[in-house]
Design an enzyme around this catalytic site. Structure first.
Site, PDB file in Angstrom:
ATOM      1  N   SER A 240       0.836  -1.198   0.000  1.00  0.00           N
ATOM      2  CA  SER A 240       0.000   0.000   0.000  1.00  0.00           C
ATOM      3  C   SER A 240       0.867   1.241   0.000  1.00  0.00           C
ATOM      4  O   SER A 240       2.021   1.215   0.423  1.00  0.00           O
ATOM      5  CB  SER A 240      -0.905   0.012   1.235  1.00  0.00           C
ATOM      6  OG  SER A 240      -0.175   0.501   2.345  1.00  0.00           O
ATOM      7  N   LYS A 241       0.252   2.307  -0.485  1.00  0.00           N
ATOM      8  CA  LYS A 241       0.984   3.566  -0.617  1.00  0.00           C
ATOM      9  C   LYS A 241       1.562   4.027   0.719  1.00  0.00           C
ATOM     10  O   LYS A 241       2.629   4.631   0.774  1.00  0.00           O
ATOM     11  CB  LYS A 241       0.062   4.643  -1.181  1.00  0.00           C
ATOM     12  CG  LYS A 241       0.782   5.960  -1.376  1.00  0.00           C
ATOM     13  CD  LYS A 241      -0.034   6.947  -2.185  1.00  0.00           C
ATOM     14  CE  LYS A 241       0.570   8.324  -2.094  1.00  0.00           C
ATOM     15  NZ  LYS A 241       1.383   8.778  -3.141  1.00  0.00           N
ATOM     16  N   ARG A 242       0.859   3.741   1.798  1.00  0.00           N
ATOM     17  CA  ARG A 242       1.312   4.193   3.101  1.00  0.00           C
ATOM     18  C   ARG A 242       2.664   3.602   3.484  1.00  0.00           C
ATOM     19  O   ARG A 242       3.508   4.275   4.043  1.00  0.00           O
ATOM     20  CB  ARG A 242       0.286   3.828   4.172  1.00  0.00           C
ATOM     21  CG  ARG A 242      -0.575   4.973   4.626  1.00  0.00           C
ATOM     22  CD  ARG A 242      -1.543   4.535   5.726  1.00  0.00           C
ATOM     23  NE  ARG A 242      -2.254   3.310   5.383  1.00  0.00           N
ATOM     24  CZ  ARG A 242      -2.060   2.137   5.986  1.00  0.00           C
ATOM     25  NH1 ARG A 242      -1.206   2.017   6.963  1.00  0.00           N
ATOM     26  NH2 ARG A 242      -2.760   1.075   5.614  1.00  0.00           N
TER      27      ARG A 242
END
Ligand code: GLU
Ligand code: ZN
Length: 489
Positions: A240-242
């Site tokens: 995920s981008k996080r």
């Protein structure tokens, strides 16, 4: 099979996710393999996500990868009237019913109920459509809905486990299950190849599709579904981008080559067979089959990608390598700049001939093009960028450094300035100081290039020329002397 029509349907998010890129590649390969068409639909109906430049991000990434769509991209918002029409038809046929329950009211009822999800409270209330009234799908109480998935086989969903899901929000907006389906029908999509996270949506979409077919009096012809496996990180978490580097642009800007990226993406859940690490697009097209895609999560291994990229860089002929380095070392006016970074030297100091001479030595040593400027900056800057840690280790903390550098300075004056002579001379000077070449070379390398790693030292010095090498060695000898014998007090 008839020529298939496949698509990707990314939402504009401001970046292009590597998972979307992998899905795009599988769709594209499938289309190429079967003489079909690959198209892009931007799912832009979420108002916050409706930004023009975010659409460009998707198209740019596909073009960079070499997966341009076969038709101009379309947008989900173009189909808004078709969504509304489908909702009306479904509502009028009785497949949808009005519901004005608030989330709180539903939750309160569920506290005392055995089931989860919506409890069917409004099924028979006969609420009319209108503001404040959502439309839910009347899911059959029994029976099952089967997703015939090319990758996973038949996936059976008990209808009893599917709640009466919302199809149209109380503000009139069609939700994903319907809009995505209506678009695919309008675009005559034959195969839906998409991420595993959508598998749970598929039975709802099949139910909706069957209801639409019945309402329209047409023969059912659902698309073929294939849900490609999740991409996970080292901890087996969905990337995920996080927490993970997931933007395709990030890799482009670090100097990954598109063919290496494609090769890596292709192996996320699929294998063309054989032992070759490097597989070109033509081979992939010839061998690609959705049936052969694996269903278990695929590890997005950045180390493997980096390694593969290095192999692709080394496989370039030298002219191509010099050419792909251009944006990093000598961007042409108006040329794309990796992450808007300009080279660290003034453009007029860049010498293409010098770069061409050193390029073969650089090509062997980098895994990404982004490493190239740092390997050659000492050639194009007046003074090298001295790495403080390297300086401390090779010069400041070496008692022999000052004397050695002074000797090297003197001996280099008398020696021809070619790599071989410089090499021989440094071996001799080192021997006099009781140092192996590796040890003798360290302070010279840091003095001349600023760092303890880089391209071969003697070739680098020959390219730099006598005057520059002399100046840098003298500066380092002076600095070394100063550190070795600090002034008292
Ligand atoms: N907008 C959805 C997504 O990006 C599309 C899913 C699909 O391909 O049907 O996940
Ligand atoms: Zn209700």
């Amino acid at each position: 099979m008839d020529a298939p029509r496949v698509r990707i349907a990314p939402s504009p998010t401001g970046f292009f996710h590597v998972g979307s890129a992998r899905t795009a590649l599988f769709n594209w390969l499938f289309a190429r393999r079967h003489g079909g068409t690959f198209v892009v639909r931007i799912e832009d109906t979420d108002a916050e996500r409706n930004r023009e430049e975010w659409v460009d991000v998707i198209v740019d990434a596909l073009n960079w990868l070499g997966l341009p769509p076969d038709e101009p991209p379309v947008r989900q918002s173009q189909f808004a009237a078709a969504h509304a029409e489908a909702a009306t038809r479904l509502y009028e046929s009785g497949a949808l019913y009005g519901c004005d329950c608030t989330r709180e009211a539903i939750d309160e009822r569920l506290v005392h109920a055995p089931q989860t999800g919506y409890d069917g409270h409004c099924r028979d209330r006969g609420l009319a459509r209108g503001p404040g009234v959502a439309l839910r799908f009347r899911v059959p109480d029994d029976g099952e809905t089967i997703v015939h998935d090319v990758i996973r086989g038949d996936v059976v969903f008990q209808n009893a486990s599917i709640e009466d899901f919302v199809v149209v929000r109380s503000n009139g907006a069609a939700l994903f299950a319907l809009s995505n389906l209506v678009d695919d029908r309008a675009m005559k999509i034959t195969h839906v190849v998409r991420g595993e996270e959508h598998l749970a949506n598929t039975p709802k979409q099949l139910l909706l599709a069957a209801a639409l077919d019945a309402a329209e009096g047409v023969e059912p012809s659902p698309p073929v579904f294939a849900h490609v496996p999740l991409l996970v990180n080292e901890q087996r978490q969905k990337i995920s981008k996080r927490r993970d580097p997931v933007a395709v642009e990030l890799y482009r800007d670090q100097g990954f080559l598109a063919p290496a990226m494609l090769n890596f993406l292709a192996l996320l859940g699929w294998s063309p067979g054989g032992d070759d690490e490097m597989v070109d697009l033509d081979t992939m097209i010839q061998r690609f089959a959705l049936e052969d895609v694996n269903h278990s999560p695929a590890f997005f291994d950045v180390a493997k990608l980096t390694h593969l990229n290095g192999a692709y860089i080394r496989a370039l002929d030298i002219a191509s390598f010099v050419e792909v380095c251009h944006p990093w070392v000598a961007p042409r006016p108006g040329e794309w700049l990796p992450a808007d970074q300009v080279p660290p030297w003034p453009s007029e100091r860049f010498d293409p001939a010098v770069f061409a001479s050193i390029a073969p030595l650089i090509q062997e040593r980098v895994a990404t093009l982004g490493e190239v400027p740092g390997m050659v900056d000492f050639l194009f800057l007046d003074e090298p960028v001295i790495d403080p840690a390297d300086f401390a280790k090779a010069i400041a903390r070496q008692p022999h450094a000052a004397a050695l550098l002074n000797d090297v300075l003197r001996e280099f004056e008398a020696c021809p300035f070619d790599a071989e002579s410089l090499h021989r001379t440094l071996v001799e000077v080192g021997e006099r100081h009781g140092l192996a070449l590796r040890k003798a070379q360290a302070p010279v390398r840091v003095a001349v290039t600023g760092r303890s790693i880089g391209p071969p030292l003697f070739e680098s010095m020959a390219l730099l020329g006598r005057d520059t090498v002399r100046r840098r060695l003298a500066a380092a000898a002076k600095a070394a002397g100063g550190v070795a014998a600090p002034a008292p007090g």
